[in-house]
Design a protein around this motif. Structure first.
Motif, mmCIF file in Angstrom:
data_model
loop_
_atom_site.group_PDB
_atom_site.id
_atom_site.type_symbol
_atom_site.label_atom_id
_atom_site.label_comp_id
_atom_site.label_asym_id
_atom_site.label_seq_id
_atom_site.Cartn_x
_atom_site.Cartn_y
_atom_site.Cartn_z
ATOM 1 N N GLN A 1 -1.247 10.860 -10.194
ATOM 2 C CA GLN A 1 -2.443 10.212 -10.089
ATOM 3 C C GLN A 1 -2.331 9.015 -9.235
ATOM 4 N N VAL A 2 -1.130 8.343 -9.323
ATOM 5 C CA VAL A 2 -1.050 7.356 -8.372
ATOM 6 C C VAL A 2 -0.890 7.668 -6.950
ATOM 7 N N TRP A 3 -0.165 8.804 -6.787
ATOM 8 C CA TRP A 3 -0.165 9.483 -5.225
ATOM 9 C C TRP A 3 -1.657 9.637 -4.750
ATOM 10 N N GLN A 4 -2.475 10.118 -5.571
ATOM 11 C CA GLN A 4 -3.663 10.319 -5.143
ATOM 12 C C GLN A 4 -4.368 8.996 -4.593
ATOM 13 N N LYS A 5 -4.352 8.101 -5.387
ATOM 14 C CA LYS A 5 -4.935 6.810 -4.945
ATOM 15 C C LYS A 5 -4.270 6.348 -3.834
ATOM 16 N N VAL A 6 -2.969 6.437 -3.581
ATOM 17 C CA VAL A 6 -2.225 5.967 -2.270
ATOM 18 C C VAL A 6 -2.870 6.647 -1.153
ATOM 19 N N ARG A 7 -3.047 8.078 -1.271
ATOM 20 C CA ARG A 7 -3.536 8.822 -0.286
ATOM 21 C C ARG A 7 -4.773 8.602 0.065
ATOM 22 N N ASN A 8 -5.818 8.270 -0.923
ATOM 23 C CA ASN A 8 -7.126 7.647 -0.564
ATOM 24 C C ASN A 8 -7.129 6.605 0.223
ATOM 25 N N VAL B 1 4.352 8.058 6.441
ATOM 26 C CA VAL B 1 4.968 8.017 5.250
ATOM 27 C C VAL B 1 5.342 6.446 4.911
ATOM 28 N N ALA B 2 5.933 5.797 5.692
ATOM 29 C CA ALA B 2 6.117 4.177 5.699
ATOM 30 C C ALA B 2 4.862 3.672 5.327
ATOM 31 N N GLU B 3 3.709 4.184 6.043
ATOM 32 C CA GLU B 3 2.275 3.246 5.789
ATOM 33 C C GLU B 3 1.913 3.574 4.538
ATOM 34 N N MET B 4 2.296 4.996 3.925
ATOM 35 C CA MET B 4 1.669 5.071 2.612
ATOM 36 C C MET B 4 2.612 4.301 1.210
ATOM 37 N N LEU B 5 3.990 4.515 1.737
ATOM 38 C CA LEU B 5 4.898 3.775 0.632
ATOM 39 C C LEU B 5 4.480 2.380 0.529
ATOM 40 N N ALA B 6 3.986 1.495 1.841
ATOM 41 C CA ALA B 6 3.510 0.300 1.681
ATOM 42 C C ALA B 6 2.180 0.040 1.182
ATOM 43 N N ALA B 7 1.187 1.100 1.125
ATOM 44 C CA ALA B 7 0.044 1.069 0.336
ATOM 45 C C ALA B 7 0.177 1.154 -1.128
ATOM 46 N N ARG C 1 -1.018 -1.804 -3.161
ATOM 47 C CA ARG C 1 -2.423 -2.123 -3.401
ATOM 48 C C ARG C 1 -2.973 -1.249 -4.546
ATOM 49 N N VAL C 2 -2.239 -0.674 -5.125
ATOM 50 C CA VAL C 2 -2.616 0.234 -6.283
ATOM 51 C C VAL C 2 -2.315 -0.570 -7.310
ATOM 52 N N GLY C 3 -3.192 -1.345 -7.793
ATOM 53 C CA GLY C 3 -2.773 -2.263 -9.078
ATOM 54 C C GLY C 3 -1.666 -3.215 -8.967
ATOM 55 N N ARG C 4 -1.807 -3.990 -9.836
ATOM 56 C CA ARG C 4 -0.673 -5.112 -9.782
ATOM 57 C C ARG C 4 0.702 -4.785 -10.002
ATOM 58 N N ARG C 5 0.860 -3.732 -10.871
ATOM 59 C CA ARG C 5 2.126 -3.355 -11.424
ATOM 60 C C ARG C 5 2.502 -1.770 -11.230
ATOM 61 N N GLN C 6 1.328 -1.264 -11.380
ATOM 62 C CA GLN C 6 1.426 0.526 -11.456
ATOM 63 C C GLN C 6 1.739 0.909 -10.230
ATOM 64 N N GLY C 7 0.969 0.409 -8.980
ATOM 65 C CA GLY C 7 1.651 1.044 -7.717
ATOM 66 C C GLY C 7 2.894 0.615 -7.258
ATOM 67 N N PRO C 8 3.292 -0.818 -7.453
ATOM 68 C CA PRO C 8 4.493 -1.129 -6.646
ATOM 69 C C PRO C 8 5.878 -0.484 -7.735
ATOM 70 N N ARG C 9 5.475 0.010 -8.711
ATOM 71 C CA ARG C 9 6.658 0.615 -9.315
ATOM 72 C C ARG C 9 7.002 1.922 -8.808
ATOM 73 N N PHE C 10 6.009 2.575 -8.120
ATOM 74 C CA PHE C 10 6.342 3.862 -7.480
ATOM 75 C C PHE C 10 6.566 3.636 -6.173
ATOM 76 N N ALA C 11 6.853 2.865 -5.547
ATOM 77 C CA ALA C 11 6.871 2.679 -4.073
ATOM 78 C C ALA C 11 8.548 3.218 -3.719
ATOM 79 N N ALA C 12 9.388 2.926 -4.708
ATOM 80 C CA ALA C 12 10.752 3.303 -4.252
ATOM 81 C C ALA C 12 11.002 4.829 -4.935
ATOM 82 N N PHE C 13 9.941 5.152 -5.920
ATOM 83 C CA PHE C 13 10.278 6.448 -6.418
ATOM 84 C C PHE C 13 9.751 7.358 -5.400
#
Length: 323
Positions: free
Chosen positions: A226-233, A86-92, A95-107
């Motif tokens: 949708q963001v989670w599916q990208k993180v999972r991939n 889980v920690a590895e996926m939160l760090a990932a 790498r999902v876009g410049r603003r979209q992915g980082p916005r969801f790490a804490a989410f």
């Protein structure tokens, strides 16, 4: 109303309550809720003398009709992720876009480390966050922001403001067992760091909420899905992608509950933090509470031999006194 005096009609109505609009079987809790509503309506008909008896009362149900079976609600252990994964996926997320992915790490971190539902994360405010410089913090929240859709809200918006699931917010309860309208959950330093970084980069909205879209609107369910599916991939191998491992964002919450249970936290505490009843907790996570056999055996062994140890110490003390 006289049609309800026909047992076959009552059976047809009950069968209709037991399925969804697409014909699939409805969840037992959903069926029970719909039946309760109709039972009250027919009870009103009895009071108005439109019916002689309520056909949905337990003693009046047609013979031969059986309620839908309760499905197996036990969580599939294959969907649970380890803390390291889980920690590895939160760090990932970075790498999902410049603003979209980082916005969801804490989410997503709140869903795992604080065992929050997505609707609860969406309503989290800065005033409910205690984020110390070192050590554990805690989150206190009393609101949720579910997304039933524009067709099902009073104001035509996708989101609506509610209290926590199963809570007595806004109405006093005489039952001392009723769950309180707020939850306070301790959070580890990992989530404290994620939330502090999120606040530094994105700030809060006018209402103090931490999580919102780039336009300042509540985050839609389709977006965090949708963001989670990208993180999972990005994080999982092809073999892992073919399994149920963390397939849904909600599996983060399941993994967080499992992590605390397998850490030896009493189920009563975990249930209070997660907003569950203990009965629900034990039923859903029964197959995931593993890996602690050595701990329990050690404790049981210690309890069995405690009396022998105490007796030996007492005999040794008496021998010293005699000498």
């Amino acid at each position: 109303m006289r049609a309800f005096e026909d047992a076959s009609v009552v059976c047809d109505v009950l069968d209709a309550l037991a399925v969804n609009l697409d014909g699939s079987p409805a969840a037992p809790e959903y069926f029970s809720r719909r039946r309760r509503v109709l039972h009250k309506a027919l009870g009103y008909a009895v009071r108005k003398k439109r019916l002689e008896k309520n056909p949905l009362s337990k003693g009046n149900l047609p013979e031969g009709w059986t309620p839908p079976e309760r499905p197996d609600s036990t969580l599939d252990p294959r969907a649970v992720g380890s803390p390291a994964l889980v920690a590895e996926m939160l760090a990932a997320c970075g790498r999902v876009g410049r603003r979209q992915g980082p916005r969801f790490a804490a989410f997503y971190g709140c869903m795992y480390y604080a065992m929050m539902r997505p609707s609860e994360v969406g309503a989290l405010t800065r005033s409910g966050c205690y984020l110390p410089d070192h050590g554990w913090g805690h989150l206190t929240f009393a609101d949720a922001s579910p997304t039933p859709g524009k067709a099902y809200t009073d104001d035509g918006r996708s989101h609506e403001h509610r209290g926590l699931k199963g809570r007595t917010r806004g109405r006093p309860s005489r039952d001392p067992r009723a769950r309180k309208p707020t939850r306070r959950v301790p959070i580890p330093p990992e989530l404290v760091a994620l939330l502090r970084a999120h606040l530094e980069q994105f700030g809060t909205g006018p209402d103090g909420r931490l999580f919102r879209s780039e336009n300042g609107n509540p985050i839609l369910q389709s977006t965090w899905w949708q963001v989670w599916q990208k993180v999972r991939n990005l994080s999982l191998t092809n073999e892992q992608l073919a399994t149920p491992l963390l397939r849904r964002p909600y599996d983060l919450r399941h993994s967080g509950v499992t992590w605390r249970l397998n850490s030896g936290v009493p189920p009563t505490e975990v249930a209070a933090w997660a907003g569950h009843s203990v009965e629900m907790l034990m039923r859903v996570y029964a197959k995931c509470m593993t890996g602690l056999e050595d701990v329990w055996i050690s404790r049981m062994d210690g309890a069995l031999h405690l009396e022998e140890t105490q007796r030996a110490q007492q005999d040794s003390g008496e021998g010293d006194d005699q000498r």
